[in-house]
Design an enzyme around this catalytic site. Structure first.
Site, short mmCIF file in Angstrom:
data_model
loop_
_atom_site.label_atom_id
_atom_site.label_comp_id
_atom_site.label_asym_id
_atom_site.label_seq_id
_atom_site.Cartn_x
_atom_site.Cartn_y
_atom_site.Cartn_z
CE LYS A 196 -3.85 2.22 2.42
NZ LYS A 196 -4.77 2.13 3.59
CE LYS A 248 -6.48 1.63 -0.91
NZ LYS A 248 -7.24 1.58 0.37
CE1 TYR A 313 -14.94 2.77 -3.63
CE2 TYR A 313 -12.99 3.14 -4.98
CZ TYR A 313 -13.58 3.04 -3.74
OH TYR A 313 -12.83 3.19 -2.60
#
Length: 325
Positions: A196, A248, A313
């Site tokens: 991340k 990510k 999303y």
């Protein structure tokens, strides 16, 4: 006779292109991140993420059912509390917004989907960091791990199938795994946020969770310049018992996804984060990009780089665009 080789012959018709296509995206490979806000009576639009909302408990259930019926493979849930404190106690509270919503979704969906929960303190702290702070205002790694263990138990007992520790604390996967096993939650899995980065692409997400952060998270999230560091973090999480590992953001780190895929013996996830989503939505709204084609191409690129699972999303909508299988 030049040219002797004509690769275009394999691209002549849609049927030919389907026959030889090397990479595909399927709804079952997609995970939908969702936000639920404590005390909300109506869903609230997130201005920087068009089409994404902070849900009420009721609209969360309805949207989750819709996603599962569309064929989406999983849901990742984030909670937005009304009150925050220095230690993020709302994340541990069985009656906190995230744990209540997990119980709602597990009761509604059972095992028809993979229910995942964000295991981090940043939504619940009044300073916006992913852990508790020491007397000097620095994130205290080991004190935070003790809270993560309690969060893991609360989320497992609320019904999460998989926990997503995203705080980038050293040793977090091992501590969570030990806590789960010791409490009889051996079937609850860990989706490790192994890689991340301290990324500018997270900006709209912080609007979505009403982040209280001032400053940055560069002392615990990773340097965008580094790949070897990412592989080291992944190896540590694998050794600590991660069931899946994640990179990510996604699009700016396709090389990292490939490197992690090549060294990992567990499934690899990638999170197509809020900024990636928002920039396509903004360009499409201005007529600069074809929204559907760009969204699907971006998902295909992440799959081609080596991701087995994609958090996006667009999951529900993309599932409607794709063939199931």
């Amino acid at each position: 006779m030049f040219p002797n080789h004509r690769p275009r012959r394999l691209r002549r018709t849609p049927a030919l292109r389907r026959l030889v296509s090397e990479t595909e995206v399927r709804p079952r490979q997609l995970v939908l991140p969702m936000f639920v806000k404590e005390g909300a009576t109506e869903p609230t639009a997130i201005a920087s993420m068009p089409g994404v909302v902070q849900h009420t408990r009721d609209t969360l259930r309805k949207a989750a059912v819709e996603a599962v019926q569309a064929g989406v493979g999983g849901i990742m849930l984030f909670g937005i509390p009304l009150a925050r404190d220095a230690v993020g106690s709302g994340g541990v509270d069985p009656d906190g917004v995230l744990n209540v919503a997990l119980r709602d979704l597990r009761a509604e969906l059972g095992d028809d989907t993979v229910l995942m929960s964000d295991l981090c303190l940043d939504e619940f702290t009044d300073h916006g960091h992913c852990g508790v702070l020491d007397d000097n205002g620095n994130v205290d790694n080991d004190a935070t791990l003790a809270v993560y263990a309690d969060m893991a138990l609360a989320q497992a007992e609320a019904g999460a199938h998989y926990l997503g520790p995203s705080g980038m604390m050293d040793g977090q996967v091992g501590v969570i795994r030990e806590a789960l096993d010791s409490a009889g939650h051996g079937d609850t899995g860990v989706l490790a946020y192994s890689v991340k980065y301290a990324s500018a692409f997270f900006g709209p997400f912080r609007d979505a969770v009403e982040s209280q952060l001032t400053g940055d998270r560069m002392t615990y999230q990773q340097d965008p310049a580094n790949v070897r560091e990412a592989l080291r973090e992944t190896a540590l999480d694998l050794n600590e018992g991660a069931d899946l590992v994640m990179v990510k953001p996604a699009l700016a780190y396709l090389d990292v996804i490939r490197a992690v895929r090549d060294m990992s013996d567990v499934p690899v996830a990638a999170y197509q984060v809020s900024g990636e989503y928002a920039m396509v939505e903004a360009a499409a709204a201005n007529g600069w990009l074809d929204r559907r084609r760009t969204a699907l191409e971006s998902l295909l690129a992440i799959r081609r780089a080596g991701a087995d699972v994609i958090l996006t999303y667009w999951a529900t909508e993309a599932a409607g665009w794709l063939d199931r299988g």
